[in-house]
Design an enzyme around this catalytic site. Structure first.
Site, PDB file in Angstrom:
ATOM      1  CG  ASN A  10      36.851  39.981  38.996  1.00  0.00           C
ATOM      2  OD1 ASN A  10      36.067  40.893  39.268  1.00  0.00           O
ATOM      3  ND2 ASN A  10      36.486  38.712  38.939  1.00  0.00           N
ATOM      4  CD1 TRP A  11      40.117  45.229  42.414  1.00  0.00           C
ATOM      5  CD2 TRP A  11      39.074  47.200  42.623  1.00  0.00           C
ATOM      6  NE1 TRP A  11      41.078  46.213  42.536  1.00  0.00           N
ATOM      7  CE2 TRP A  11      40.460  47.428  42.670  1.00  0.00           C
ATOM      8  CE3 TRP A  11      38.207  48.291  42.726  1.00  0.00           C
ATOM      9  CZ2 TRP A  11      41.016  48.697  42.826  1.00  0.00           C
ATOM     10  CZ3 TRP A  11      38.747  49.561  42.872  1.00  0.00           C
ATOM     11  CH2 TRP A  11      40.139  49.759  42.930  1.00  0.00           C
ATOM     12  CE  LYS A  12      36.612  37.307  42.211  1.00  0.00           C
ATOM     13  NZ  LYS A  12      36.671  35.907  42.611  1.00  0.00           N
ATOM     14  CG  HIS A  94      33.809  35.557  37.340  1.00  0.00           C
ATOM     15  ND1 HIS A  94      33.429  34.857  38.453  1.00  0.00           N
ATOM     16  CD2 HIS A  94      35.129  35.814  37.474  1.00  0.00           C
ATOM     17  CE1 HIS A  94      34.487  34.704  39.244  1.00  0.00           C
ATOM     18  NE2 HIS A  94      35.535  35.274  38.672  1.00  0.00           N
ATOM     19  CD  GLU A  96      33.191  35.018  42.121  1.00  0.00           C
ATOM     20  OE1 GLU A  96      33.066  36.236  41.915  1.00  0.00           O
ATOM     21  OE2 GLU A  96      34.231  34.510  42.592  1.00  0.00           O
ATOM     22  CD  GLU A 166      38.770  33.708  36.485  1.00  0.00           C
ATOM     23  OE1 GLU A 166      39.645  34.459  36.928  1.00  0.00           O
ATOM     24  OE2 GLU A 166      37.558  33.825  36.773  1.00  0.00           O
ATOM     25  N   GLY A 172      39.554  31.972  44.593  1.00  0.00           N
ATOM     26  CA  GLY A 172      39.360  32.413  45.973  1.00  0.00           C
ATOM     27  C   GLY A 172      39.654  31.339  47.007  1.00  0.00           C
ATOM     28  CB  SER A 211      44.412  30.906  44.091  1.00  0.00           C
ATOM     29  OG  SER A 211      43.181  30.735  44.773  1.00  0.00           O
ATOM     30  N   GLY A 232      41.807  38.172  41.278  1.00  0.00           N
ATOM     31  CA  GLY A 232      40.769  38.578  42.227  1.00  0.00           C
ATOM     32  C   GLY A 232      41.377  39.099  43.517  1.00  0.00           C
ATOM     33  N   GLY A 233      41.476  38.232  44.500  1.00  0.00           N
ATOM     34  CA  GLY A 233      41.924  38.631  45.839  1.00  0.00           C
ATOM     35  C   GLY A 233      43.215  39.433  45.850  1.00  0.00           C
TER      36      GLY A 233
HETATM   37  P1  PGA Z   1      41.009  34.948  42.865  1.00  0.00           P
HETATM   38  O1  PGA Z   1      39.818  35.265  41.836  1.00  0.00           O
HETATM   39  O2  PGA Z   1      42.268  35.531  42.272  1.00  0.00           O
HETATM   40  O3  PGA Z   1      40.604  35.605  44.148  1.00  0.00           O
HETATM   41  O4  PGA Z   1      41.084  33.454  42.977  1.00  0.00           O
HETATM   42  C1  PGA Z   1      40.017  35.239  40.462  1.00  0.00           C
HETATM   43  C2  PGA Z   1      38.716  35.527  39.747  1.00  0.00           C
HETATM   44  O5  PGA Z   1      37.655  35.100  40.235  1.00  0.00           O
HETATM   45  O6  PGA Z   1      38.693  36.201  38.702  1.00  0.00           O
END
Ligand code: PGA
Length: 247
Positions: A10-12, A94, A96, A166, A172, A211, A232-233
């Site tokens: 998930n590149w966001k 998600h 976010e 999640e 993050g 994470s 994500g990251g």
């Molecule tokens: P993260 O994000 O790996 O940076 O914690 C995961 C996500 O939000 O899908």
């Protein structure tokens, strides 16, 4: 048990034409992992990425989709459009989007339905905030989020979805859930699905996200009800994402 592991990036809101091309070039230099791999990226890069990723063993996904089919919805992108440019997956719900963009359980359910209607496979995200965890509401929260989707699409349609647990406090933050905490929630989610449809529950892939990194992925993925991850990251660097897939 026939659940094939799935790891999704998930590149966001990250990337650029140059950075994406460099990512694909680095990915191409690495061996194909044994798990199924998806890459969810911003809308504007999807078509280009789809072409660049041909033969890379990665299927394409979006990070969001409109709940509407077509018409006067300025700024929205429909599920049919995503399917048209070669997407197979789409992330829905998600945290976010729920927290920053006000998406309710009903909106998430409508987006899931729209994605399925266009032949996409939704990755449905659920998760509790730190406050909810600390007040022992975790299972109630995630089961309510899941039930809202099931009430609209029906449990049988989950066979065409993946679920992602999640925890909001782990996204993050560098503070992943422990394998035990994650397994506890994953097994509760699988049991919740089993109350509707035991066969679908057995086959449903439940991904952990929050994470996940090369250093903690193997311990998380060793849990019986963790069938992969939403990354994500660590997915912004091809080598790190590859190491998570290898785990
Ligand atoms: P993260 O994000 O790996 O940076 O914690 C995961 C996500 O939000 O899908």
């Amino acid at each position: 048990m026939t659940r094939r592991r799935l790891v999704a990036a998930n590149w966001k809101m990250n990337g650029s034409l140059a950075a994406n091309a460099a990512w694909v070039a680095r990915w191409r230099s690495l061996a194909l992992p044994a798990c199924e791999v998806a890459l969810c990226a911003p809308f504007v890069y999807l078509e280009n990425l789809g072409k660049a990723l041909e033969g890379c063993g990665i299927s394409l996904g979006a990070e969001n989709v409109s709940e509407y089919e077509a018409g006067a919805y300025t700024g929205e992108v429909s599920a049919a459009m995503l399917s048209d440019i070669g997407c197979r997956w789409v992330i829905v719900g998600h945290s976010e989007r729920r927290i920053l963009f006000g998406e309710t359980d009903a909106v998430v359910a409508a987006k899931t339905r729209a994605a399925l209607a266009a032949g996409l496979s939704p990755i449905i995200c659920v998760g509790e905030t730190l406050e909810q965890r600390e007040s022992s509401q975790t299972l109630r929260v995630v089961e309510t989020q899941l039930a809202a989707v099931i009430s609209v699409i029906g449990a049988a349609a989950l066979a065409r979805c993946a679920l992602a647990y999640e925890p909001v406090w782990a996204i993050g933050t560098g503070r992943s859930a422990t394998p035990e905490i994650a397994q506890h929630v994953h097994s509760a989610l699988r049991e919740a699905v089993a109350r509707f449809d035991p066969a679908v529950a057995r086959e449903l892939r439940i991904l952990y996200g929050g994470s996940v990194k090369p250093g903690n992925a193997a311990a998380l993925f060793a849990q019986p009800d963790i069938d992969g991850g939403l990354i994500g990251g660590a997915a912004l660097q091809a080598e790190d994402f590859h190491a998570v897939c290898a785990a």
